[in-house]
Design an enzyme around this catalytic site. Structure first.
Site, short mmCIF file in Angstrom:
data_model
loop_
_atom_site.label_atom_id
_atom_site.label_comp_id
_atom_site.label_asym_id
_atom_site.label_seq_id
_atom_site.Cartn_x
_atom_site.Cartn_y
_atom_site.Cartn_z
CG ASP A 123 -13.61 11.43 0.05
OD1 ASP A 123 -12.37 11.39 -0.08
OD2 ASP A 123 -14.18 12.33 0.70
CB THR A 166 -8.63 3.08 4.40
OG1 THR A 166 -9.29 4.30 4.10
CG2 THR A 166 -8.55 2.22 3.14
CD GLU A 167 -6.36 4.42 10.26
OE1 GLU A 167 -5.63 4.48 9.26
OE2 GLU A 167 -6.05 3.82 11.31
CE1 TYR A 168 -6.48 9.98 6.45
CE2 TYR A 168 -7.58 11.62 5.10
CZ TYR A 168 -6.60 11.28 6.00
OH TYR A 168 -5.75 12.25 6.47
CD GLU A 169 -13.53 2.22 2.19
OE1 GLU A 169 -12.36 1.80 2.27
OE2 GLU A 169 -14.44 1.62 1.61
CG ASP A 191 -1.74 13.27 0.75
OD1 ASP A 191 -2.68 13.01 1.53
OD2 ASP A 191 -0.55 13.14 1.06
CD GLU A 238 -2.79 1.48 2.34
OE1 GLU A 238 -3.64 2.39 2.26
OE2 GLU A 238 -2.65 0.77 3.35
CD GLU A 249 2.62 7.97 5.74
OE1 GLU A 249 1.59 7.59 5.17
OE2 GLU A 249 3.04 9.15 5.68
#
Ligand code: SAM
Length: 212
Positions: free
Chosen positions: A153, A192-195, A117, A43, A68
């Site tokens: 998104d 995911t966290e953002y999802e 991002d 990822e 990351e």
């Protein structure tokens, strides 16, 4: 992502066996590092690592590498891993622009980009992880027949990503503009966290699966 400078993050990462240092030396040798012949999935821009930790737990026959760039973010993943160590997940603290320095040609079987991002300014387009510049890097390290999956998104970023496919020589195998309403593509979906954050306020999630 808002970043806080977490004191000591760099030292903790330097000393963690879960973060592979001098990764150029492991180029072409990732399966040896894991001690098995299982496929390598990565990822790029993994954030705090929730997606990969869930994936690694669900799929013990796959080796996962989380990439990351920021120590302050990676630290959060390390803290979670201490609670529940997984033998098939390690991390790299690096800029993904240098992927070819740490992975051999076709060494990776799958690439995930999650909520990358957006870099909204045109002059920063080449920094976007689904840009043609990055697709060229993924093209080198991804095995023949391998797939890249991207979720976001951000509709503007997703439209840009779809437009980049043809000039970069990639094709869409699956595409949706509302993942959570698509029963077939939701099968085996790992949030995911953002999802979690964006779908909970009603934002539709876009996703593609691409190949070349
Ligand atoms: N994938 C996670 C998720 O879906 O919850 C995190 C999404 S967050 C918006 C994007 C992450 O990608 C950030 O932690 C950022 O530091 C990382 N990132 C962005 N560009 C990167 C690059 N070129 N190399 C490595 N990491 C990068």
């Amino acid at each position: 992502m808002r970043l806080r400078n977490i004191p000591g993050a760099r030292e903790i990462i330097e000393n963690s066996p879960l973060v592979i240092k001098e990764a150029e030396k492991t180029k072409g040798l990732w399966k040896e590092l894991f001690g098995n012949d299982n496929p390598i999935h990565i990822e790029v821009g993994m954030g705090k690592g929730r997606f990969l930790m869930t994936m690694a737990e669900k799929n013990p026959d796959v080796n996962y590498i989380g990439i990351e760039r920021y120590t302050s973010v990676l630290l959060r993943a390390l803290q979670k891993m201490e609670e529940k160590p997984l033998p098939n997940l390690v991390f790299l603290c690096m800029d993904a622009a240098e992927l070819e320095q740490v992975f051999e040609t076709e060494e990776v079987e799958k690439i995930y980009l999650n909520f990358s991002d957006p870099w909204p300014k045109d002059r920063h387009a080449r920094r976007r992880l689904p840009s043609r510049e990055f697709l060229a890097r993924y093209d080198k390290i991804l095995a023949q027949g391998g797939r890249l999956e991207f979720k976001t998104d951000n509709r503007a970023l997703f439209d840009f990503a779809v437009e980049e496919l043809e000039p970069a020589g990639w094709k869409a195998e699956k595409i949706t503009y509302d993942l959570h309403a698509d029963a077939e593509m939701m099968k085996d979906n790992v949030m995911t966290e953002y999802e979690e954050r964006f779908s909970s306020v009603g934002n539709p999630i876009c996703k593609y699966v691409i190949y070349r």
